[in-house]
Design a protein around this motif. Structure first.
Motif, PDB file in Angstrom:
ATOM      1  N   LYS A 132       0.820  -1.223   0.000  1.00  7.80           N
ATOM      2  CA  LYS A 132       0.000   0.000   0.000  1.00  7.80           C
ATOM      3  C   LYS A 132       0.849   1.266   0.000  1.00  7.80           C
ATOM      4  O   LYS A 132       0.376   2.339  -0.360  1.00  7.80           O
ATOM      5  CB  LYS A 132      -0.939   0.010   1.218  1.00  7.80           C
ATOM      6  N   SER A 133       2.112   1.161   0.423  1.00 10.58           N
ATOM      7  CA  SER A 133       2.961   2.362   0.424  1.00 10.58           C
ATOM      8  C   SER A 133       3.528   2.636  -0.984  1.00 10.58           C
ATOM      9  O   SER A 133       4.049   3.713  -1.257  1.00 10.58           O
ATOM     10  CB  SER A 133       4.098   2.226   1.445  1.00 10.58           C
ATOM     11  N   TYR A 134       3.405   1.654  -1.884  1.00 13.99           N
ATOM     12  CA  TYR A 134       3.841   1.851  -3.275  1.00 13.99           C
ATOM     13  C   TYR A 134       2.665   2.146  -4.206  1.00 13.99           C
ATOM     14  O   TYR A 134       2.766   2.968  -5.111  1.00 13.99           O
ATOM     15  CB  TYR A 134       4.565   0.590  -3.795  1.00 13.99           C
ATOM     16  N   SER A 135       1.579   1.438  -3.976  1.00 15.73           N
ATOM     17  CA  SER A 135       0.465   1.500  -4.926  1.00 15.73           C
ATOM     18  C   SER A 135      -0.701   2.328  -4.385  1.00 15.73           C
ATOM     19  O   SER A 135      -0.987   2.289  -3.193  1.00 15.73           O
ATOM     20  CB  SER A 135      -0.023   0.077  -5.212  1.00 15.73           C
ATOM     21  N   PRO A 136      -1.400   3.069  -5.271  1.00 18.57           N
ATOM     22  CA  PRO A 136      -2.601   3.789  -4.830  1.00 18.57           C
ATOM     23  C   PRO A 136      -3.766   2.827  -4.540  1.00 18.57           C
ATOM     24  O   PRO A 136      -4.765   3.219  -3.956  1.00 18.57           O
ATOM     25  CB  PRO A 136      -2.934   4.706  -6.016  1.00 18.57           C
ATOM     26  N   TYR A 137      -3.611   1.572  -4.952  1.00 14.35           N
ATOM     27  CA  TYR A 137      -4.651   0.560  -4.719  1.00 14.35           C
ATOM     28  C   TYR A 137      -4.105  -0.541  -3.824  1.00 14.35           C
ATOM     29  O   TYR A 137      -2.913  -0.832  -3.854  1.00 14.35           O
ATOM     30  CB  TYR A 137      -5.096  -0.073  -6.045  1.00 14.35           C
ATOM     31  N   ASP A 138      -4.978  -1.179  -3.028  1.00 13.73           N
ATOM     32  CA  ASP A 138      -4.505  -2.328  -2.245  1.00 13.73           C
ATOM     33  C   ASP A 138      -4.373  -3.528  -3.192  1.00 13.73           C
ATOM     34  O   ASP A 138      -4.680  -3.436  -4.382  1.00 13.73           O
ATOM     35  CB  ASP A 138      -5.421  -2.615  -1.043  1.00 13.73           C
ATOM     36  N   MET A 139      -3.903  -4.657  -2.659  1.00 13.37           N
ATOM     37  CA  MET A 139      -3.588  -5.797  -3.526  1.00 13.37           C
ATOM     38  C   MET A 139      -4.821  -6.306  -4.264  1.00 13.37           C
ATOM     39  O   MET A 139      -4.763  -6.600  -5.463  1.00 13.37           O
ATOM     40  CB  MET A 139      -2.963  -6.930  -2.679  1.00 13.37           C
ATOM     41  N   LYS A 140      -5.942  -6.410  -3.564  1.00 18.80           N
ATOM     42  CA  LYS A 140      -7.157  -6.934  -4.213  1.00 18.80           C
ATOM     43  C   LYS A 140      -7.652  -5.989  -5.315  1.00 18.80           C
ATOM     44  O   LYS A 140      -8.053  -6.434  -6.395  1.00 18.80           O
ATOM     45  CB  LYS A 140      -8.250  -7.180  -3.172  1.00 18.80           C
ATOM     46  N   GLU A 141      -7.602  -4.710  -5.052  1.00 19.93           N
ATOM     47  CA  GLU A 141      -8.017  -3.728  -6.084  1.00 19.93           C
ATOM     48  C   GLU A 141      -7.084  -3.811  -7.295  1.00 19.93           C
ATOM     49  O   GLU A 141      -7.522  -3.750  -8.439  1.00 19.93           O
ATOM     50  CB  GLU A 141      -8.000  -2.308  -5.508  1.00 19.93           C
ATOM     51  N   SER A 142      -5.799  -3.969  -7.016  1.00 15.82           N
ATOM     52  CA  SER A 142      -4.811  -4.072  -8.096  1.00 15.82           C
ATOM     53  C   SER A 142      -5.080  -5.303  -8.963  1.00 15.82           C
ATOM     54  O   SER A 142      -5.009  -5.239 -10.190  1.00 15.82           O
ATOM     55  CB  SER A 142      -3.394  -4.159  -7.527  1.00 15.82           C
ATOM     56  N   ILE A 143      -5.384  -6.422  -8.315  1.00 12.04           N
ATOM     57  CA  ILE A 143      -5.678  -7.664  -9.044  1.00 12.04           C
ATOM     58  C   ILE A 143      -6.859  -7.432  -9.994  1.00 12.04           C
ATOM     59  O   ILE A 143      -6.798  -7.783 -11.180  1.00 12.04           O
ATOM     60  CB  ILE A 143      -5.996  -8.825  -8.061  1.00 12.04           C
ATOM     61  N   SER A 144      -7.932  -6.826  -9.476  1.00  5.59           N
ATOM     62  CA  SER A 144      -9.126  -6.601 -10.295  1.00  5.59           C
ATOM     63  C   SER A 144      -8.868  -5.644 -11.450  1.00  5.59           C
ATOM     64  O   SER A 144      -9.522  -5.720 -12.488  1.00  5.59           O
ATOM     65  CB  SER A 144     -10.274  -6.098  -9.422  1.00  5.59           C
ATOM     66  N   LYS A 145      -7.907  -4.728 -11.280  1.00  6.93           N
ATOM     67  CA  LYS A 145      -7.579  -3.801 -12.367  1.00  6.93           C
ATOM     68  C   LYS A 145      -6.699  -4.458 -13.432  1.00  6.93           C
ATOM     69  O   LYS A 145      -6.758  -4.107 -14.600  1.00  6.93           O
ATOM     70  CB  LYS A 145      -6.841  -2.576 -11.806  1.00  6.93           C
ATOM     71  N   GLU A 146      -5.870  -5.396 -12.994  1.00  6.76           N
ATOM     72  CA  GLU A 146      -4.840  -5.945 -13.882  1.00  6.76           C
ATOM     73  C   GLU A 146      -5.231  -7.214 -14.639  1.00  6.76           C
ATOM     74  O   GLU A 146      -4.792  -7.424 -15.756  1.00  6.76           O
ATOM     75  CB  GLU A 146      -3.568  -6.238 -13.063  1.00  6.76           C
ATOM     76  N   VAL A 147      -5.973  -8.101 -13.987  1.00  3.54           N
ATOM     77  CA  VAL A 147      -6.302  -9.380 -14.644  1.00  3.54           C
ATOM     78  C   VAL A 147      -7.800  -9.649 -14.559  1.00  3.54           C
ATOM     79  O   VAL A 147      -8.493  -9.063 -13.737  1.00  3.54           O
ATOM     80  CB  VAL A 147      -5.509 -10.567 -14.025  1.00  3.54           C
ATOM     81  N   LYS A 148      -8.288 -10.554 -15.409  1.00  5.54           N
ATOM     82  CA  LYS A 148      -9.721 -10.835 -15.453  1.00  5.54           C
ATOM     83  C   LYS A 148      -9.985 -12.341 -15.459  1.00  5.54           C
ATOM     84  O   LYS A 148      -9.076 -13.139 -15.542  1.00  5.54           O
ATOM     85  CB  LYS A 148     -10.332 -10.211 -16.732  1.00  5.54           C
ATOM     86  N   GLY A 149     -11.256 -12.692 -15.357  1.00  6.73           N
ATOM     87  CA  GLY A 149     -11.676 -14.095 -15.472  1.00  6.73           C
ATOM     88  C   GLY A 149     -11.179 -14.986 -14.347  1.00  6.73           C
ATOM     89  O   GLY A 149     -11.070 -14.561 -13.198  1.00  6.73           O
ATOM     90  N   ASP A 150     -10.843 -16.229 -14.699  1.00  7.12           N
ATOM     91  CA  ASP A 150     -10.438 -17.217 -13.690  1.00  7.12           C
ATOM     92  C   ASP A 150      -9.138 -16.838 -12.997  1.00  7.12           C
ATOM     93  O   ASP A 150      -8.934 -17.163 -11.828  1.00  7.12           O
ATOM     94  CB  ASP A 150     -10.274 -18.603 -14.340  1.00  7.12           C
ATOM     95  N   LEU A 151      -8.255 -16.137 -13.724  1.00  7.39           N
ATOM     96  CA  LEU A 151      -6.990 -15.709 -13.121  1.00  7.39           C
ATOM     97  C   LEU A 151      -7.261 -14.683 -12.019  1.00  7.39           C
ATOM     98  O   LEU A 151      -6.691 -14.773 -10.923  1.00  7.39           O
ATOM     99  CB  LEU A 151      -6.074 -15.119 -14.203  1.00  7.39           C
ATOM    100  N   GLU A 152      -8.155 -13.752 -12.297  1.00 12.37           N
ATOM    101  CA  GLU A 152      -8.539 -12.757 -11.283  1.00 12.37           C
ATOM    102  C   GLU A 152      -9.150 -13.451 -10.063  1.00 12.37           C
ATOM    103  O   GLU A 152      -8.752 -13.192  -8.920  1.00 12.37           O
ATOM    104  CB  GLU A 152      -9.561 -11.767 -11.874  1.00 12.37           C
ATOM    105  N   LYS A 153     -10.088 -14.366 -10.304  1.00  8.60           N
ATOM    106  CA  LYS A 153     -10.742 -15.085  -9.195  1.00  8.60           C
ATOM    107  C   LYS A 153      -9.719 -15.840  -8.356  1.00  8.60           C
ATOM    108  O   LYS A 153      -9.809 -15.881  -7.132  1.00  8.60           O
ATOM    109  CB  LYS A 153     -11.780 -16.078  -9.741  1.00  8.60           C
ATOM    110  N   SER A 154      -8.737 -16.455  -9.035  1.00  4.58           N
ATOM    111  CA  SER A 154      -7.720 -17.241  -8.314  1.00  4.58           C
ATOM    112  C   SER A 154      -6.838 -16.359  -7.433  1.00  4.58           C
ATOM    113  O   SER A 154      -6.607 -16.670  -6.265  1.00  4.58           O
ATOM    114  CB  SER A 154      -6.829 -17.999  -9.308  1.00  4.58           C
ATOM    115  N   PHE A 155      -6.338 -15.257  -7.998  1.00  4.27           N
ATOM    116  CA  PHE A 155      -5.499 -14.347  -7.212  1.00  4.27           C
ATOM    117  C   PHE A 155      -6.287 -13.758  -6.024  1.00  4.27           C
ATOM    118  O   PHE A 155      -5.764 -13.644  -4.916  1.00  4.27           O
ATOM    119  CB  PHE A 155      -4.954 -13.210  -8.084  1.00  4.27           C
ATOM    120  N   LEU A 156      -7.545 -13.396  -6.269  1.00  7.21           N
ATOM    121  CA  LEU A 156      -8.369 -12.832  -5.189  1.00  7.21           C
ATOM    122  C   LEU A 156      -8.598 -13.870  -4.089  1.00  7.21           C
ATOM    123  O   LEU A 156      -8.519 -13.546  -2.898  1.00  7.21           O
ATOM    124  CB  LEU A 156      -9.720 -12.338  -5.733  1.00  7.21           C
ATOM    125  N   THR A 157      -8.855 -15.111  -4.486  1.00  8.30           N
ATOM    126  CA  THR A 157      -9.047 -16.188  -3.499  1.00  8.30           C
ATOM    127  C   THR A 157      -7.788 -16.368  -2.660  1.00  8.30           C
ATOM    128  O   THR A 157      -7.854 -16.482  -1.437  1.00  8.30           O
ATOM    129  CB  THR A 157      -9.407 -17.517  -4.205  1.00  8.30           C
TER     130      THR A 157
END
Length: 338
Positions: free
Chosen positions: A232-257
């Motif tokens: 959070k000290s590097y990115s304006p988004y937290d990790m989960k928000e970053s995942i949703s911005k960067e990847v989609k579909g099953d890959l997004e679901k997997s990283f979020l899980t």
């Protein structure tokens, strides 16, 4: 001494090597008599119209080890396999749940993984839930049991049924290369990983998914918890928000899980249960899998997280969204209201 051994039997290995306490809702019953249980089950199964209540009372209030002894006695007594007898006597969601209880937690996970990747189409949701939420120790056992049960290699089956970065992430997790937690907090490494995650994603155009996979599949859970905080000290988004911005579909679901399980695994399962119950025509498959696979692991903790985050108890939600004998069995495994 008995108390000490009982406590030690409640410990399992967590993400890596430290003991992780168990918080089950199903315990071994005292004064256990497998022969009596087997005879009662035989009568219940043979009764005209089937006595489901007795089957539920016995099988949901015994530990897996006790159910295994009952199955052994049943086969001696009735000259047939208990799982086959249950299959013939029950149907629908109740049958699925009871047959699930006749497997150990590891056998059940292996069977659910097999079911999610065999036949036409892959059940990605089930695959993601199991692979992304089990720790190293559990995954090592699942792979061994999977090979014993199906004479196939889980890694090969996953690879043959998925593709792209989604496949790469699942395989990295199945290969169980995660570091064991260390007593030493490596702040330099935490900072390095946090920066690497940021630079591989939000900071650049496109995503360097390989870096994300390497860090999230190889670092210990306590380390990653600190990495996400530092991130959070590097990115304006937290990790989960970053995942949703960067990847989609099953890959997004997997990283979020993964991130949700690293942060609070029992809350992840509580949320999964809530979503499954409230979806149109309660997703009984998801509900059954979580209740059966966690009732001897951490369902008591999942119950607490459920109440804390959803302002209602898991018991109440089960009562509202399920019915009949299936509901009775779920409530019994749930182990009480909060």
């Amino acid at each position: 001494m008995a108390m000490v051994s009982q406590f030690l039997s409640q410990l399992t290995l967590a993400h890596g090597g430290e003991p992780e306490s168990k918080y089950p809702t199903v315990f071994p019953v005292p004064d256990f008599d497998p022969a009596r249980d087997a005879a009662r089950l035989d009568t219940a199964i043979k009764t005209k119209g089937v006595d489901e209540q007795t089957i539920i009372d016995i099988l949901t209030r015994r530990s897996y080890d006790q159910r295994r002894e009952i199955a052994f006695e049943y086969e001696r007594y009735a000259k047939k396999d208990l799982a086959s007898a249950l299959k013939g006597a029950l149907s629908g969601s109740l049958e699925t749940l009871m047959l699930g209880l006749m497997k150990s937690t590891t056998e059940y996970d292996a069977a659910e993984l097999k079911a999610s990747i065999k036949g036409l189409g892959t059940d990605e949701e089930s695959l993601i839930e199991i692979v992304c939420s089990r720790n190293n120790e559990e995954m090592v056992q699942i792979k061994r049991v999977y090979r014993d049960m199906f004479k196939k290699d889980l890694e090969k089956d996953v690879a043959g049924d998925t593709s792209g970065n989604f496949a790469k992430l699942l395989l990295a997790l199945v290969q169980t290369r995660r570091d064991e937690p260390s007593n030493v907090v490596d702040y330099e490494k935490i900072d390095e990983d946090a920066r690497a995650l940021y630079e591989a994603g939000v900071k650049r155009k496109g995503t360097d998914v390989a870096t994300w996979i390497a860090i999230m599949s190889q670092r210990s859970v306590p380390h990653l918890q600190k990495v996400f905080e530092r991130y959070k000290s590097y990115s304006p988004y937290d990790m989960k928000e970053s995942i949703s911005k960067e990847v989609k579909g099953d890959l997004e679901k997997s990283f979020l899980t993964l991130v949700e399980c690293f942060e609070n695994k029992q809350l992840y399962f509580a949320n999964r249960l809530n979503d499954a119950m409230k979806s149109k025509g309660a997703k009984e498959k998801v509900v059954t899998r979580i209740i059966v696979s966690r009732c001897e692991v951490d369902l008591m903790k999942i119950r607490k997280e459920f109440k804390r985050n959803h302002k209602r108890s898991l018991y109440q939600i089960i009562t509202e969204h399920t019915k009949g004998d299936y509901q009775k069995a779920l409530l019994s495994l749930c182990g009480g209201d909060d």
